[in-house]
Design an enzyme around this catalytic site. Sequence first.
Site, PDB file in Angstrom:
ATOM      1  CG  HIS A   1       2.075   2.147   0.912  1.00 61.88           C
ATOM      2  ND1 HIS A   1       2.030   1.940  -0.451  1.00 61.88           N
ATOM      3  CD2 HIS A   1       2.481   3.423   1.081  1.00 61.88           C
ATOM      4  CE1 HIS A   1       2.410   3.036  -1.086  1.00 61.88           C
ATOM      5  NE2 HIS A   1       2.688   3.971  -0.174  1.00 61.88           N
TER       6      HIS A   1
ATOM      7  CG  HIS B   1       2.811   6.892   4.280  1.00 61.15           C
ATOM      8  ND1 HIS B   1       4.147   7.007   3.995  1.00 61.15           N
ATOM      9  CD2 HIS B   1       2.182   6.758   3.088  1.00 61.15           C
ATOM     10  CE1 HIS B   1       4.319   6.967   2.676  1.00 61.15           C
ATOM     11  NE2 HIS B   1       3.146   6.814   2.106  1.00 61.15           N
TER      12      HIS B   1
HETATM   13  P1  5GP Z   1       3.900   6.554  -1.461  1.00 64.30           P
HETATM   14  O1  5GP Z   1       4.648   7.713  -2.096  1.00 64.30           O
HETATM   15  O2  5GP Z   1       3.586   5.502  -2.496  1.00 64.30           O
HETATM   16  O3  5GP Z   1       2.706   6.955  -0.655  1.00 64.30           O
HETATM   17  O4  5GP Z   1       4.890   5.932  -0.407  1.00 64.30           O
HETATM   18  C1  5GP Z   1       5.930   5.073  -0.718  1.00 64.30           C
HETATM   19  C2  5GP Z   1       6.868   5.085   0.461  1.00 64.30           C
HETATM   20  O5  5GP Z   1       7.699   3.946   0.367  1.00 64.30           O
HETATM   21  C3  5GP Z   1       7.789   6.309   0.506  1.00 64.30           C
HETATM   22  O6  5GP Z   1       7.584   6.997   1.738  1.00 64.30           O
HETATM   23  C4  5GP Z   1       9.187   5.725   0.393  1.00 64.30           C
HETATM   24  O7  5GP Z   1      10.124   6.373   1.203  1.00 64.30           O
HETATM   25  C5  5GP Z   1       8.993   4.276   0.812  1.00 64.30           C
HETATM   26  N1  5GP Z   1       9.876   3.341   0.177  1.00 64.30           N
HETATM   27  C6  5GP Z   1      10.174   3.267  -1.145  1.00 64.30           C
HETATM   28  N2  5GP Z   1      11.007   2.225  -1.386  1.00 64.30           N
HETATM   29  C7  5GP Z   1      11.225   1.632  -0.187  1.00 64.30           C
HETATM   30  C8  5GP Z   1      12.000   0.496   0.211  1.00 64.30           C
HETATM   31  O8  5GP Z   1      12.668  -0.177  -0.589  1.00 64.30           O
HETATM   32  N3  5GP Z   1      11.990   0.168   1.529  1.00 64.30           N
HETATM   33  C9  5GP Z   1      11.264   0.887   2.436  1.00 64.30           C
HETATM   34  N4  5GP Z   1      11.328   0.488   3.718  1.00 64.30           N
HETATM   35  N5  5GP Z   1      10.518   1.952   2.106  1.00 64.30           N
HETATM   36  C10 5GP Z   1      10.499   2.328   0.806  1.00 64.30           C
END
Ligand code: 5GP
Length: 137
Positions: free
Chosen positions: A101, A103
Site C-alpha cells: 500500500h 499512504h
Molecule cells: P503500514 O504501517 O503497514 O505502512 O500502514 C498500515 C496502515 O493501515 C496504518 O496507517 C493503519 O492505520 C491502517 N489500517 C490498519 N488496519 C486498517 C483497517 O482495518 N482499515 C483501514 N482503513 N486502515 C487500516
Amino acid sequence: MRDPDCIFCKIVAGELPATIVDEDERTLSFMDIAPATRGHALVVPREHSPDLLSIDADDLAAVGLAAQRLARRAKDRLGADGVNLLNSCGAVAFQTVFHFHVHVIPRYEGDPVRLPWVPAPGDPGEIAFAAQELAAK
Ligand code: 5GP
Ligand code: ZN
C-alpha cells in the site's frame, strides 16, 4: 490471488468496511483508520502482494497513478499545502499490514508530521561505497 488472512484483501472483496475514495481495474483507495493528517488515504492493488519487492509491475504503476489522483484532490479539494507518499517495505521500515500500500498523506502548514530521521551530512566515503553496491551492474 488473495490472502485469506489479509485485512486489505478483505476490504478489496467488500468483506470488511472501508471508506472508499477511488477505484479502478487494478487499485482501490480508502481512508486510513488512523490518519496522520486530514484526508490520509491508502492506495492498494486489488491483487494481494506483500510488499514493494513482490508487487506486479503493472499494479505498481497503477498504484502510482492512483496516488497522484488522490494527491491532486488533496490539494484541490482539501486545501492541502503539500502531500507525502509513503510506502513501508518490511517490519523494520514500519510496515504493519503486509499487503502493498501507498499512504497518501495531505500536508498542511503547521501539521504535526515530522521526518523519521534527522538530516545530517554523511561520510563521503561511506556514501560512495554504498553507491558502488547500489549501482546497476
Ligand atoms: P503500514 O504501517 O503497514 O505502512 O500502514 C498500515 C496502515 O493501515 C496504518 O496507517 C493503519 O492505520 C491502517 N489500517 C490498519 N488496519 C486498517 C483497517 O482495518 N482499515 C483501514 N482503513 N486502515 C487500516
Ligand atoms: Zn492482501
